[in-house]
Design a protein around this motif. Structure first.
Motif, mmCIF file in Angstrom:
data_model
loop_
_atom_site.group_PDB
_atom_site.id
_atom_site.type_symbol
_atom_site.label_atom_id
_atom_site.label_comp_id
_atom_site.label_asym_id
_atom_site.label_seq_id
_atom_site.Cartn_x
_atom_site.Cartn_y
_atom_site.Cartn_z
ATOM 1 N N GLU A 174 40.563 34.519 34.468
ATOM 2 C CA GLU A 174 40.695 35.977 34.598
ATOM 3 C C GLU A 174 40.184 36.685 33.347
ATOM 4 O O GLU A 174 39.403 37.637 33.426
ATOM 5 N N ARG B 90 43.725 31.117 41.968
ATOM 6 C CA ARG B 90 44.709 31.994 41.334
ATOM 7 C C ARG B 90 44.096 33.308 40.864
ATOM 8 O O ARG B 90 44.681 34.382 41.038
ATOM 9 N N ASP B 91 42.903 33.224 40.266
ATOM 10 C CA ASP B 91 42.312 34.396 39.612
ATOM 11 C C ASP B 91 41.163 35.024 40.406
ATOM 12 O O ASP B 91 40.454 35.889 39.894
ATOM 13 N N GLU C 175 42.496 27.295 39.447
ATOM 14 C CA GLU C 175 42.272 28.479 38.616
ATOM 15 C C GLU C 175 41.466 29.529 39.383
ATOM 16 O O GLU C 175 41.759 30.728 39.322
ATOM 17 N N ALA D 172 41.058 38.865 40.575
ATOM 18 C CA ALA D 172 40.728 39.451 39.276
ATOM 19 C C ALA D 172 39.238 39.268 38.957
ATOM 20 O O ALA D 172 38.604 40.161 38.381
#
Length: 215
Positions: free
Chosen positions: A145, A175-176, A172, A179
């Motif tokens: 992010e 998750r990001d 990862e 963003a």
């Protein structure tokens, strides 16, 4: 000894392997005392650091302009510059003592395709100086992010962020992902390179900068 030349180094660096060995010797001699690598890393410089970085060279097109963000010891930028002398590489590093190291390495290895710049990717003057590059790369710098917010503005539309990550790279990205999209990133994906020469291949997370037609 870390200084012994592994067969895999010859495969990856070819005619430039002596320059790669010179970089390894510099890290062996000065890496620990200058805080660039840990004491337990000395015997792993070839595989864990130099070859791990160099195998990403297959992800680059000829003559691309590359910025290595948070270059630190020169990873992945220096091995990449050795493996691919056609690339124009900027080593971007904020810490003065590491900038001094990178300048020494550049001088000792007689690079003509490497420039060292002190600064952070998120700083306005740095963005103005290094904007519109083809590729931004980073290794062990920050979570995705943050990395996307720092790196994507340096890229031209359609340029690529190539981040060296561990085995949890897909987690990862999951998750990001939102963003990354907010930062202007598209087509995020995980690729693995170097499986034919490394016991532990290099996992890379690639994100492209959005172009106008992507919007």
């Amino acid at each position: 000894m870390a200084g012994e030349l592994p067969d895999s180094a010859k495969l990856v660096f070819g005619e430039h392997v002596d320059r790669a060995a010179g970089f390894v010797r510099l890290l062996e001699e000065h890496g620990v005392e200058r805080g660039l690598i840990g004491p337990r890393e000395v015997d792993k410089i070839w595989d864990r650091h130099v070859l791990n970085s160099a195998v990403i060279e297959e992800l680059f097109q000829r003559n691309e302009r590359v910025v290595d963000v948070g270059s630190g010891a020169g990873l992945p930028g220096v091995p990449l510059a050795i493996a691919r002398p056609d690339l124009r590489i900027t080593l971007l590093e904020p810490m003065a003592r590491r900038v001094a190291w990178l300048e020494e390495v550049t001088d000792r290895l007689e690079f003509d395709n490497v420039t060292v710049v002190r600064g952070r990717a998120e700083e306005g003057p740095i963005r103005a100086q290094l904007k519109n590059c083809d590729v931004v790369t980073a290794r062990a710098v920050a979570p995705l992010e943050k990395l996307a917010r720092w790196c994507l503005p340096l890229l031209k539309g359609g340029g690529r962020m190539v981040a060296l990550k561990g085995e949890r790279a897909q987690e990862e990205l999951d998750r990001d992902g939102v963003a990354v999209e907010r930062a202007g990133g598209v087509n995020g994906r995980v690729v693995v390179v170097g499986a034919d020469v490394l016991e532990v291949p290099t996992t890379v997370l690639i994100v492209e900068r959005q172009t106008r037609r992507d919007r």
